[in-house]
Scaffold this motif. Structure first.
Motif, mmCIF file in Angstrom:
data_model
loop_
_atom_site.group_PDB
_atom_site.id
_atom_site.type_symbol
_atom_site.label_atom_id
_atom_site.label_comp_id
_atom_site.label_asym_id
_atom_site.label_seq_id
_atom_site.Cartn_x
_atom_site.Cartn_y
_atom_site.Cartn_z
ATOM 1 N N PRO A 1 8.048 0.894 -10.971
ATOM 2 C CA PRO A 1 6.656 0.601 -11.297
ATOM 3 C C PRO A 1 5.848 0.307 -10.043
ATOM 4 N N ALA A 2 4.578 0.646 -10.078
ATOM 5 C CA ALA A 2 3.682 0.380 -8.968
ATOM 6 C C ALA A 2 3.317 -1.102 -8.926
ATOM 7 N N PRO A 3 2.958 -1.629 -7.754
ATOM 8 C CA PRO A 3 2.535 -3.035 -7.680
ATOM 9 C C PRO A 3 1.387 -3.364 -8.622
ATOM 10 N N SER A 4 0.451 -2.414 -8.805
ATOM 11 C CA SER A 4 -0.666 -2.666 -9.714
ATOM 12 C C SER A 4 -0.180 -2.855 -11.152
ATOM 13 N N ARG A 5 0.827 -2.074 -11.549
ATOM 14 C CA ARG A 5 1.378 -2.237 -12.903
ATOM 15 C C ARG A 5 2.110 -3.570 -13.038
ATOM 16 N N SER B 1 4.141 10.570 -5.953
ATOM 17 C CA SER B 1 5.423 11.173 -6.345
ATOM 18 C C SER B 1 5.514 11.412 -7.847
ATOM 19 N N GLY B 2 4.733 10.670 -8.620
ATOM 20 C CA GLY B 2 4.804 10.797 -10.064
ATOM 21 C C GLY B 2 6.055 10.210 -10.676
ATOM 22 N N ILE B 3 6.700 9.321 -9.973
ATOM 23 C CA ILE B 3 7.918 8.704 -10.479
ATOM 24 C C ILE B 3 7.594 7.865 -11.712
ATOM 25 N N ALA B 4 8.501 7.828 -12.652
ATOM 26 C CA ALA B 4 8.257 7.135 -13.922
ATOM 27 C C ALA B 4 8.210 5.627 -13.710
ATOM 28 N N PRO B 5 7.305 4.935 -14.420
ATOM 29 C CA PRO B 5 7.241 3.468 -14.308
ATOM 30 C C PRO B 5 8.527 2.776 -14.732
ATOM 31 N N LEU C 1 0.829 -1.204 0.000
ATOM 32 C CA LEU C 1 0.000 0.000 0.000
ATOM 33 C C LEU C 1 0.862 1.251 0.000
ATOM 34 N N PHE C 2 1.909 1.245 0.817
ATOM 35 C CA PHE C 2 2.829 2.380 0.836
ATOM 36 C C PHE C 2 3.522 2.532 -0.511
ATOM 37 N N TRP C 3 3.942 1.424 -1.090
ATOM 38 C CA TRP C 3 4.594 1.431 -2.394
ATOM 39 C C TRP C 3 3.671 2.013 -3.462
ATOM 40 N N GLU C 4 2.442 1.544 -3.501
ATOM 41 C CA GLU C 4 1.478 2.027 -4.491
ATOM 42 C C GLU C 4 1.201 3.518 -4.292
ATOM 43 N N SER C 5 1.063 3.932 -3.048
ATOM 44 C CA SER C 5 0.767 5.337 -2.757
ATOM 45 C C SER C 5 1.941 6.231 -3.124
ATOM 46 N N TYR C 6 3.145 5.757 -2.823
ATOM 47 C CA TYR C 6 4.328 6.573 -3.123
ATOM 48 C C TYR C 6 4.460 6.793 -4.627
#
Length: 273
Positions: free
Chosen positions: A54-58, A46-50, A37-42
Motif C-alpha cells: 500500500p502507498a503511504p497515502s493509503r 508500478s501499479g502494484i496492488a494495495p 515520496l519514492f514509495w508513493e511514486s513507485y
C-alpha cells in the motif's frame, strides 16, 4: 540597557538556536520525506496492488478511518511499555549498586544476565504468555527482560570509570563508602546511564508488541496479527507507524529527562556529532 537593546542582543542567540535546530533536524526530515515520496511514486507508477504494497497515502487514510480501533489497541501497549520499562530502570539501578558493592555477586549474576539476553524472543515470549496468562504481567516481564541489561551494563561501567583520585580525596576528608558512592560514583555513571537508557528505550515498545503478538486480548501486537491474518498490509503498516512514533517519542523523552536531571551533560546534538 533599554528593552529594544536587550531584544536586539537576544536576537543573535535565538537565531543561532533556530539555525542549530534546523541543521539538526532538517537532514532527517528530508531523508524521511524522500523515502516516502519514492514509495508513493513507485506504488503509483508500478501499479502494484494495495494488498501487496500500500502507498503511504493509503496507510494514512486507513489510519484515520480506523483511528478508534488503533487508539484502543495503542493504549494497552503504552501501558505495558511504561510499566515494564519503569520496572526495568528500577531493577537495573538496584542491581547495579549491589553488583558494584559486591564483586562476588557480579561474578555470580553477570553470566546469568548475559544468558538471558541470548534467549530468542520468538521462543521465550510464547512461554511467558503460557506461564503468566494473557494479562499485563507477561508484557511487563518481557519488556523488562529486553531492556534492563543495557542499563545495568552501562551503570556498572560508569561506576568503574570513576576517577580514583576523587575517591581518594573524599576518603582523606573522612567521607564514608556511601558518601563516596553518592558524590563520586553516581555522577560518573550518569553519562553511561543515559546512554544505556536511550539504547534500552528503543527495545521497550518492540518488546511489548512482541509479547502481545504472542498472546493478548488487546494491543498493537494482536492488532498487527489480526490485520495480517485478514490480508490488510495497510493496517499492519499503520500499526507499525504508530509503534515507531511511540519509540521516537520515548527516545525524545529520555533526552528531556537527561536535560532536566543532568543539564551539564551534552547530548549528541550538543556535541555536534
Amino acid at each position: 540597557m533599554s528593552v529594544y537593546q536587550a531584544a536586539a542582543a537576544d536576537c543573535p542567540q535565538s537565531a543561532r538556536k533556530s539555525s542549530d535546530y534546523i541543521a539538526t533536524f532538517l537532514p532527517a526530515i528530508l531523508s524521511v520525506s524522500a523515502v516516502f515520496l519514492f514509495w508513493e511514486s513507485y506504488v503509483a507508477l508500478s501499479g502494484i496492488a494495495p494488498s501487496v504494497l500500500p502507498a503511504p497515502s493509503r496507510i494514512l487514510q486507513q489510519m484515520f478511518l480506523h483511528r478508534q480501533a488503533l487508539w484502543d489497541n495503542t493504549l494497552p501497549t503504552i501501558r505495558a511499555t511504561l510499566i515494564g520499562f519503569s520496572c526495568s530502570v528500577i531493577t537495573a539501578c538496584l542491581l547495579s549498586v549491589l553488583i558494584d558493592r559486591y564483586i562476588l555477586l557480579r561474578r555470580a549474576l553477570f553470566p546469568v544476565f548475559i544468558i538471558s539476553q541470548t534467549l530468542p524472543l520468538i521462543a521465550i515470549a510464547p512461554l511467558i504468555v503460557l506461564w503468566f496468562g494473557f494479562g499485563l504481567l507477561p508484557k511487563i516481564l518481557l519488556v523488562s527482560l529486553v531492556t534492563f541489561f543495557p542499563m545495568l551494563v552501562a551503570l556498572v561501567q560508569g561506576y568503574a570509570a570513576t576517577d580514583k583520585e576523587i575517591e581518594h580525596l573524599l576518603a582523606s576528608m573522612g567521607a564514608g563508602r556511601w558518601t563516596i558512592f553518592r558524590l563520586a560514583r553516581i555522577p560518573s555513571a550518569l553519562p553511561y546511564f543515559f546512554a544505556g537508557l536511550r539504547i534500552s528505550i528503543t527495545y521497550a515498545v518492540v518488546g511489548a508488541i512482541f509479547a502481545e503478538y504472542a498472546g493478548a486480548l488487546k494491543g498493537l501486537g494482536i492488532y498487527i496479527l489480526n490485520a495480517k491474518n485478514n490480508f490488510r498490509p495497510d493496517l499492519v503498516l499503520a500499526a507499525v507507524f504508530i509503534s515507531a512514533t511511540l519509540t521516537l517519542s520515548l527516545f525524545g523523552l529520555t533526552l528531556l529527562v537527561q536535560k532536566w536531571v543532568a543539564p551539564w551533560l551534552k547530548t549528541e546534538r550538543g556535541t555536534g556529532q
